[in-house]
Design a protein around this motif. Structure first.
Motif, short mmCIF file in Angstrom:
data_model
loop_
_atom_site.label_atom_id
_atom_site.label_comp_id
_atom_site.label_asym_id
_atom_site.label_seq_id
_atom_site.Cartn_x
_atom_site.Cartn_y
_atom_site.Cartn_z
N ILE A 184 -18.59 9.29 -23.98
CA ILE A 184 -19.10 8.14 -24.75
C ILE A 184 -18.54 7.01 -24.33
N PRO A 185 -18.90 5.91 -23.95
CA PRO A 185 -18.38 4.71 -23.32
C PRO A 185 -17.72 3.89 -24.59
N VAL A 186 -16.61 3.71 -24.27
CA VAL A 186 -16.01 2.86 -25.27
C VAL A 186 -15.12 1.57 -24.66
N GLY A 187 -15.75 0.88 -23.55
CA GLY A 187 -15.18 -0.39 -23.08
C GLY A 187 -15.21 -1.37 -24.09
N GLN A 188 -16.07 -1.29 -25.24
CA GLN A 188 -16.21 -2.21 -26.17
C GLN A 188 -14.85 -2.22 -27.09
N LEU A 189 -14.28 -1.01 -27.24
CA LEU A 189 -13.14 -0.88 -28.03
C LEU A 189 -11.95 -1.07 -27.47
N PHE A 190 -11.80 -0.90 -25.85
CA PHE A 190 -10.59 -0.95 -25.23
C PHE A 190 -10.51 -2.09 -24.35
N GLY A 191 -11.60 -2.70 -24.00
CA GLY A 191 -11.85 -3.85 -22.92
C GLY A 191 -12.16 -3.14 -21.58
N MET A 192 -12.36 -4.21 -20.73
CA MET A 192 -12.59 -3.67 -19.22
C MET A 192 -11.28 -3.76 -18.51
N ASN A 193 -11.37 -2.93 -17.44
CA ASN A 193 -10.23 -2.82 -16.63
C ASN A 193 -10.52 -3.15 -15.30
N ILE A 194 -9.47 -3.91 -14.56
CA ILE A 194 -9.58 -4.10 -13.05
C ILE A 194 -8.90 -3.58 -12.17
N SER A 195 -9.29 -2.87 -11.29
CA SER A 195 -8.39 -2.27 -10.35
C SER A 195 -8.13 -3.24 -9.20
N ARG A 196 -6.89 -3.30 -8.58
CA ARG A 196 -6.55 -4.21 -7.70
C ARG A 196 -5.84 -3.55 -6.34
N VAL A 197 -5.99 -4.18 -5.17
CA VAL A 197 -5.48 -3.80 -4.16
C VAL A 197 -4.24 -4.92 -3.74
N ALA A 198 -2.95 -4.53 -3.36
CA ALA A 198 -1.77 -5.43 -3.27
C ALA A 198 -1.47 -5.08 -1.85
N VAL A 199 -1.06 -6.22 -1.25
CA VAL A 199 -0.28 -6.00 -0.02
C VAL A 199 0.91 -7.03 -0.09
N LYS A 200 1.80 -6.85 0.69
CA LYS A 200 3.25 -7.41 0.74
C LYS A 200 2.86 -9.00 1.16
N GLN A 201 3.34 -9.90 0.38
CA GLN A 201 3.33 -11.41 0.95
C GLN A 201 3.76 -11.62 2.15
N GLY A 202 3.13 -12.26 3.07
CA GLY A 202 3.48 -12.64 4.25
C GLY A 202 3.49 -11.49 5.27
N ALA A 203 2.85 -10.18 4.93
CA ALA A 203 2.97 -9.11 5.93
C ALA A 203 1.63 -9.44 6.95
N TYR A 204 2.08 -8.66 8.11
CA TYR A 204 0.96 -8.52 9.20
C TYR A 204 0.13 -7.31 8.90
N LEU A 205 -1.24 -7.45 8.79
CA LEU A 205 -2.00 -6.24 8.40
C LEU A 205 -2.85 -6.12 9.68
N ARG A 206 -2.86 -4.82 10.13
CA ARG A 206 -3.47 -4.11 11.31
C ARG A 206 -5.24 -4.38 11.10
N SER A 207 -6.07 -4.66 11.94
CA SER A 207 -7.31 -4.94 11.93
C SER A 207 -7.94 -3.68 10.87
N TYR A 208 -7.71 -2.68 11.09
CA TYR A 208 -8.46 -1.39 10.51
C TYR A 208 -8.00 -1.53 9.12
N ILE A 209 -6.94 -2.19 8.76
CA ILE A 209 -6.19 -2.14 7.10
C ILE A 209 -7.51 -3.12 6.69
N TYR A 210 -7.81 -4.39 7.25
CA TYR A 210 -8.69 -5.14 6.75
C TYR A 210 -9.99 -4.42 6.32
N THR A 211 -10.39 -3.60 7.20
CA THR A 211 -11.66 -2.77 7.48
C THR A 211 -11.49 -1.91 6.31
N PHE A 212 -10.48 -1.02 5.71
CA PHE A 212 -10.28 -0.29 4.71
C PHE A 212 -10.50 -1.05 3.51
N ILE A 213 -9.85 -2.38 3.30
CA ILE A 213 -9.99 -2.90 2.13
C ILE A 213 -11.55 -3.47 1.72
#
Length: 312
Positions: free
Chosen positions: A259-288
Motif C-alpha cells: 500500500i503506497p504511503v508516500g503521502q504519509l511519510f513524504g518522498m525520498n531522494i537517493s543520491r550519489v556522492a563523490v569526494k570533492q576534488g577527486a579525479y574520476l575515471r571515465s567509466y565512473i561517469y558512465t556508471f553514474i
C-alpha cells in the motif's frame, strides 16, 4: 619537505595518533615515522601534534591547518596516479562503490549488470554500510562513490547529486484489515506492531518524524536493514511492515500486498556522492549515467567544479 613526511602525518591521524600502527600501515619503522614528523615540524616552525612525553595525543591548532593542506596535496598526488593509469588502460581498472543494503539489493543489480557488460575488464567492488560509514569510505579514498538516501548531502567534503525519488510502502498480508481502508492513516498504522528499518537506513528518519508530528509512538516490534527480513516477519503475522517501494516485487512477494504511503511519510531522494576534488575515471561517469540518465558527465563535472550539491 617530502611526500613521505606528509604521508606519515596523515596516517598518524588516521591511526588515532598511534605511531606504531601508522608505521605498520605504511610498512616502515616507528622511529622513522617519529623522526620524519619532527623534522617536518622543525621545517615549518610549528608543532603539528600535541604530546605527552614521547606519545602524540592530538593535533594542535596549526596542526589542523597543516592536515587540511596535507589531505589536499595527497589527493592531488592520487589524482595524478589515476590519470596515468586511465590513459594507459582506459577501459580497465578497479571501481569501488560504497552503498547501503537497500541500494545494493534492489536498485543496483541491473545497473551493475549493464556496466559490467560495457566494461568487462573493470574489477568492481561493492562495500556496504550505514550512510555515515559509506560517506567516510569515500572521504578516506576507500571507495570511488557512495549511493544512499539518508543525509549524505550534509556531509562536508562530498559532492552529491540526486539520482531518483521513491516512496515507502506499507506491506501487509492480503487479508489484513488495512487492505480495506480507503486511505490508510498514521493512526491506523500505529494501532498495529510495526516492522521497519533500522534507524540509520532507508528513510527511517522520515517515518519517525511523521509519527512524531502527530504525537504518535508506534510499537516498533522489529528493526532490520534488509527489507526481505521485514517482509518475512510480516508474512508470519507479527505486524505491519514499512519498506522502500523499490523493495516490493508483486511476483516475488505474492503473499503480501503493498500500500503506497508516500503521502504519509513524504518522498525520498537517493543520491550519489563523490569526494570533492577527486579525479574520476571515465567509466565512473558512465556508471553514474547508467544509474541516473539525467546525470551526464558534463553535469557531474560542473557540480564538482562548483563544489555544490545539486537538487531535484
Amino acid at each position: 619537505m617530502n611526500l613521505h613526511q606528509l604521508r606519515f602525518v596523515r596516517e598518524a591521524v588516521r591511526q588515532n595518533y598511534n605511531l606504531t600502527d601508522a608505521a605498520k600501515s605504511l610498512f616502515t619503522s616507528q622511529p622513522g615515522v617519529s623522526k620524519a614528523i619532527i623534522e617536518l615540524e622543525e621545517e615549518l616552525g610549528v608543532d603539528i601534534f600535541t604530546r605527552h612525553g614521547k606519545r602524540i595525543r592530538g593535533l594542535t591548532e596549526p596542526g589542523r591547518l597543516v592536515l587540511q593542506s596535507v589531505e589536499l596535496i595527497m589527493q592531488e598526488i592520487e589524482s595524478l596516479k589515476r590519470i596515468g593509469k586511465e590513459y594507459a588502460a582506459h577501459d580497465s581498472g578497479s571501481f569501488t562503490i560504497a552503498t547501503t543494503h537497500t541500494q545494493a539489493r534492489y536498485m543496483l543489480p541491473k545497473v551493475v549488470q549493464a556496466f559490467m557488460q560495457k566494461y568487462p575488464k573493470v574489477r568492481l567492488s561493492l562495500l556496504q554500510g550505514n550512510p555515515k560509514q559509506i560517506a567516510d569510505m569515500v572521504k578516506n579514498d576507500q571507495a570511488d562513490l557512495a549511493i544512499a538516501t539518508e543525509s549524505i548531502a550534509a556531509i562536508d567534503g562530498l559532492i552529491t547529486l540526486p539520482c531518483y525519488q521513491w516512496e515507502h510502502v506499507l506491506v501487509v498480508p492480503h487479508d489484513h484489515p488495512l487492505t480495506r481502508s480507503r486511505a490508510v492513516s498514521l493512526e491506523e498504522i500505529a494501532s498495529y506492531p510495526v516492522i521497519t528499518y533500522d534507524a540509520a537506513f532507508a528513510g527511517r528518519s522520515k517515518i519517525d518524524h511523521a509519527f512524531g508530528l502527530r504525537s504518535l509512538k508506534p510499537d516498533v516490534l522489529l528493526e532490520a536493514i534488509d527489507a526481505d527480513v521485514i517482509k518475512t516477519y510480516v508474512e508470519l503475522g507479527m505486524g505491519v511492515g514499512i519498506i522502500a517501494g523499490m523493495a516490493f516485487d508483486p511476483e516475488r512477494d505474492r503473499n503480501l500486498r503493498a500500500i503506497p504511503v508516500g503521502q504519509l511519510f513524504g518522498m525520498n531522494i537517493s543520491r550519489v556522492a563523490v569526494k570533492q576534488g577527486a579525479y574520476l575515471r571515465s567509466y565512473i561517469y558512465t556508471f553514474i549515467e547508467l544509474l541516473a540518465p539525467t546525470l551526464t558527465r558534463k553535469m557531474v563535472e560542473s557540480a564538482m567544479r562548483g563544489g555544490e550539491n545539486y537538487e531535484l
